[in-house]
Design an enzyme around this catalytic site. Structure first.
Site, PDB file in Angstrom:
ATOM      1  CB  SER A   6      -0.953  -0.038   1.196  1.00  0.00           C
ATOM      2  OG  SER A   6      -2.028   0.844   1.019  1.00  0.00           O
TER       3      SER A   6
ATOM      4  CG  ASP B 144      -6.142  -3.579  -3.547  1.00  0.00           C
ATOM      5  OD1 ASP B 144      -6.943  -2.939  -2.839  1.00  0.00           O
ATOM      6  OD2 ASP B 144      -4.927  -3.320  -3.601  1.00  0.00           O
TER       7      ASP B 144
ATOM      8  CG  HIS C  16      -4.881  -3.455   0.222  1.00  0.00           C
ATOM      9  ND1 HIS C  16      -4.553  -2.725  -0.896  1.00  0.00           N
ATOM     10  CD2 HIS C  16      -4.388  -2.755   1.265  1.00  0.00           C
ATOM     11  CE1 HIS C  16      -3.913  -1.637  -0.553  1.00  0.00           C
ATOM     12  NE2 HIS C  16      -3.782  -1.627   0.764  1.00  0.00           N
TER      13      HIS C  16
END
Length: 470
Positions: A161, A412, A437
């Site tokens: 991320s 995601d 994710h």
């Protein structure tokens, strides 16, 4: 609405998955150390310093190897210990490659606060002047230089991320220090003028559409008007409060707005953590929780009462899967780490979000930079620079980039802002059709889909080649 998505992402990232079993507990042992860094790396007048934390594990290291690899996690928006416990792939590969494991904490997060308890004191906005991507990367560069001393050791950066964004940018800016980087679910293109602001919500909608049947998103889309209609009077507010077992019943329009924002956030969270096994991120969740939610919404509900009941049952998969909660608390909990990301979204990390109510299951919302900037100045005396990241790191212009793996799961919502096409043969793009994710960064699990196992194998091969070629 964009703030809700950022908060949802932060919550998902900060959630700690408790991996059971003594083997896992032993694997994730580490020493907590501190490293002194300048407050301002780029000033020749300010000499103040503070300490950042880092986690250290040398249990896999072959002491006879002078070129021991360093696996370096570029800490993102939260306490670094949480990331160490949620990045099983790094630990698994460190054991195979006899690597030194380092998890570095991002300045202004966790316990790496340059001004201690007054770091986020709103009456002292000058404290926020040193809270940038560049300062954090320079912290990491100094730490690596310290760890390597005069030794030539290959360094592989890992991150997911925002941490994945940092890992990629770290390799771009410090190629002499970082041999290669794995940037998992790293939305480095989620910036103005590069990626459509509605892509996140379109992907969330697609995840829900394909989870069980199309009726799921039809019901969710209809529910917004139902909530707004019921919320228009006291009796309706009570009906919502009772149906969802709210700890604090809705009393005002502000309460209704908070409730709608909470529901919005739940859908985004569910899409991000739509993992193939039970997990305990924000709350205990079953495997493929979106499918479980949509099971309760598989039939079209024409009546308001039926739809309200179905929505309550569906959302309970997220809010009370174990049945142990007596009531639902929708109040957002504020903490230092959440405050940190709010600050970053007001300086460099300006990531637009919007929604088209006719093409997604969400309410229509627009991106208004002027309103965002005004709120940033009111809250922090900061003026956002929406194109700063693009200027510094190139946006889509990645032709000169080498030795970065960009992995993205198509389940995601952040994949819409990820790198999905390789600009050259030195950049590796790995797509996980069944991945949520940064699922590939997590520990291996028997329930992992084939595409996730294949992705990890490819990533391991590339990383091993980088180390061999160093």
């Amino acid at each position: 609405m964009g703030e809700l998505i950022v908060r949802a992402a932060l919550s998902a990232i900060l959630g700690i998955l408790l991996i059971t079993g003594s083997k896992s507990e032993q694997r994730f042992k580490y020493e907590i150390k501190e490293f002194q860094v300048p407050l301002d790396h780029f000033s020749f007048l300010i000499n103040a310093t503070f300490n950042i934390r880092y986690l250290y594990n040398d249990s896999f290291v072959d002491k006879s190897n002078a070129r021991t690899p360093i696996f370096f996690y570029t800490g993102n928006e939260g306490d670094i210990e949480l990331f160490a416990q949620n990045t099983g792939f790094l630990w698994e590969q460190a054991e195979k490659q006899n690597a030194l494991v380092i998890f570095a904490e991002h300045r202004y997060y966790g316990k790496s606060l340059p001004f201690g308890s007054s770091t986020f004191n709103t009456s002292m906005p000058e404290h926020l002047a040193y809270f940038t991507v560049e300062q954090a990367l320079e912290d990491y560069a100094m730490l690596i230089s310290f760890l390597r001393s005069d030794r030539q050791m290959p360094v592989v950066a890992f991150g997911g991320s925002y941490g994945g964004m940092l890992a990629a940018w770290f390799r771009m800016k410090y190629p002499h220090l970082v041999t290669g980087a794995l940037a998992a679910s790293a939305p480095i293109l989620q910036f103005p003028g590069i990626t459509d602001c509605d892509i996140f919500y379109r992907i969330v909608t697609s995840v829900f559409e394909n989870a069980y049947n199309a009726n799921c998103t039809v019901n969710i889309a209809k529910s917004w008007k139902l909530f707004e209609t019921l919320g228009g009077n006291d009796a309706g507010k009570k009906q919502i409060s009772d149906a969802f077992h709210l700890c604090s019943p809705l009393k005002s329009d502000a309460d209704l707005k908070k409730f709608l924002g909470y529901i919005d956030e739940v859908y985004s969270n569910l899409a991000m953590v739509n993992y193939p096994y039970n997990s305990s991120f924000l709350a205990p969740l079953p495997a493929y929780p979106v499918r479980q939610v949509c099971y309760y919404l598989k039939d079209l509900h024409a009546g308001d009462g039926d739809l309200l009941h179905a929505m309550s049952s569906a959302l309970a998969v997220y809010t009370n899967y174990t049945g142990s909660s007596k009531c639902l608390d929708i109040s957002a909990t504020s903490n230092a780490d959440e405050a940190g990301w709010n600050v970053q979204s007001c300086n460099q990390m300006v990531m637009p979000f919007c929604s088209n109510g006719t093409e997604t299951m969400f309410r229509t919302s627009s991106w208004n930079f002027k309103e965002h900037a005004e709120k940033c100045y009111k809250d922090y005396r900061l003026t956002p620079k929406p194109y700063d990241i693009i200027l510094r790191y190139g946006g889509r212009n990645l032709e000169a980039v080498t030795n970065i793996i960009f992995s993205n799961g198509l389940l995601d919502p952040w994949s819409g802002g990820g790198v999905l096409q390789a600009p050259n043969d030195k950049v590796f793009v790995i797509i996980l059709p069944e991945g949520a994710h940064h699922l590939d960064l997590r520990h291996s699990d028997p329930a992992d889909p084939p595409s996730v196992r294949d992705a990890r194998n490819k990533e391991a091969e590339i990383i091993a080649r980088w180390i061999q070629e160093f």
